[in-house]
Design a protein around this motif. Structure first.
Motif: not given
Ligand SMILES: *Cc1c(COP(=O)(O)O)cnc(C)c1O
Ligand SMILES: [Zn+2]
Length: 414
Positions: A117-129
């Motif tokens: 999930a965090v790897t994917k969140a980074r792909e989507f350009g999020f800076d906050t999880v």
């Protein structure tokens, strides 16, 4: 990469582009990652997997990641143990423990879902999880956010075990304790997720997050020499893990990694919070939410998001389900520790105790192979045992004091 088609509604089948979203706009069904298995067939082989790293990333072709792995390089590939002593005690011929109580880095299977999930969140350009958690997810999101240098907001029920609170705070996220049940925390988080542009791993990133659980299933099959066990007993909270282990087994059949998806999936829940097992026992596809009351807090989800799909996985595979009381959970934890030297948390106690009951009832035949899923570590929930264990002897540092204590202990046990 051509293996990913995007997302697909599990109910109406409508396709969506890959995005941080989880609900179908037309029928409100949950979205799932859609793969092109034709493109994967032949590319993912037993040999290609064996050539990968000793972590979940050996199955990267079967995970919804386009680019490089961002966090959690060492997650997974935990031991599958032939549990001879426990098998003897339970009177079963071939028994295995899949031991995620030693999953790196936060000692539960949640590291699998969070690293994806965090790897994917980074792909989507999020800076906050962010996440809503019953404990283990909190630990894992906070740890992986730290590793990935992301901000994190962790929402937990205020009555969470101290071990799980400390195991979150140490990574210095923003921890929000909510006075309510997990289900109330989760509802709040859905509203927060609508308002702030954060990657809630188990809400808007959920389709990607859930795929990480498949690796638990791939590993069982690979570690058995690409054989399917006759039975797998799985602890259920939101119902995602059991659904995805079943999906993993079916994928392995489609890809020709195993001959046949011939495993019965069994759901284990606490009696004080067992809505999925109740569906299975009453043979009803309607989930009735409950207000949790159990020491198995990591499984205390009264209105599980994937309850219906967990029920379906069990039915499709020909499996069953069992509830366990708090006393049985403690017995299960102690039994596993005494026979195999493995200290699991309350969720593991649920699984061991449920397996014992299913064997005793003849639902799982004693001559068939069984895998018990141990998904979390006992050092996170010592509180439930502390009161119940015999205290040790305390003596002065003198041999005579020890001799006296030893004589006393022997007279007690004889
Ligand atoms: C979260 C959790 C589960 C269940 O996971 P779901 O996918 O929500 O059903 C099982 N065991 C432990 C220790 C967990 O933390
Ligand atoms: Zn739909």
């Amino acid at each position: 990469m051509e293996k990913l088609r995007g997302l697909k509604c599990r109910e109406c089948g409508r396709g969506y582009p890959s995005a941080p979203s989880h609900v179908c706009e037309f029928c409100f069904g949950p979205l799932e990652v859609d793969y092109d298995y034709g493109a994967l067939k032949g590319r993912v082989t037993r040999d290609s997997i064996a050539a990968g790293p000793p972590s979940i990333w050996r199955y990267k072709d079967l995970l919804p990641i386009d680019g490089d792995v961002a966090v959690g390089h060492h997650v997974g590939f935990t031991p599958l143990i032939r549990a001879e002593n426990l098998a003897h005690e339970l009177g079963v011929k071939e028994l295995y423990i899949k031991n995620d109580s030693v999953c790196h880095p936060t000692w539960s299977f949640k590291d699998r879902v969070v690293s994806v999930a965090v790897t994917k969140a980074r792909e989507f350009g999020f800076d906050t999880v962010a996440c809503a958690s019953t404990g283990n997810l909190a630990n894992s999101v906070a740890a992986h956010a730290a590793e990935g240098r992301l901000r994190s907001y962790i929402f937990i029920p205020a009555d969470l075990e101290p071990g799980k609170v400390v195991g979150t705070l140490v990574y210095q996220p923003t921890l929000v304790a909510v006075e309510g049940t997990y289900d109330e925390v989760n509802r709040l988080c859905s509203e927060v997720a609508d308002k702030y542009r954060w990657a809630f791993v188990n809400i808007n990133i959920r389709p990607y997050y859930a795929e990480g659980s498949k690796t638990y299933g791939y590993e069982i099959l690979e570690q058995l020499g690409w054989r399917t066990p006759a039975h797998i007993v799985v602890p259920c909270a939101g119902g995602s893990l059991i659904t995805k282990i079943w999906k993993a087994i079916k994928e392995c059949e489609v890809l020709g990694l195993v001959d046949r998806a011939a495993t019965k999936m069994h759901a284990a829940q606490a009696a004080g919070c067992g809505p999925i097992v109740t569906m299975i026992k009453t043979d009803s596809d309607v989930l009735r939410p409950v207000r949790p009351s159990t020491i198995a807090k990591s499984l205390a989800i009264g209105n599980p998001a994937d309850g219906y799909y967990a029920y379906r996985a069990v039915k499709e595979s020909g499996g069953s389900g069992e509830h366990t009381t708090d006393a049985e959970i403690i017995e299960g934890m102690l039994l596993l520790a005494r026979t195999e030297g493995i200290f699991t948390e309350t969720a593991g106690g649920v699984t061991v105790a449920a397996t014992k009951k299913l064997l005793d009832a003849g639902v799982i035949p004693r001559h068939e192979s069984v895998v018990i899923c141990i998904t979390g570590n006992g050092l996170k929930t010592p509180d439930v045992l502390y009161e119940r264990l015999e205290t040790h002897v305390t003596i002065r540092p003198a041999l005579s004091a020890f001799d006296r204590a030893l004589a006393e202990l022997k007279s007690k046990t004889s």
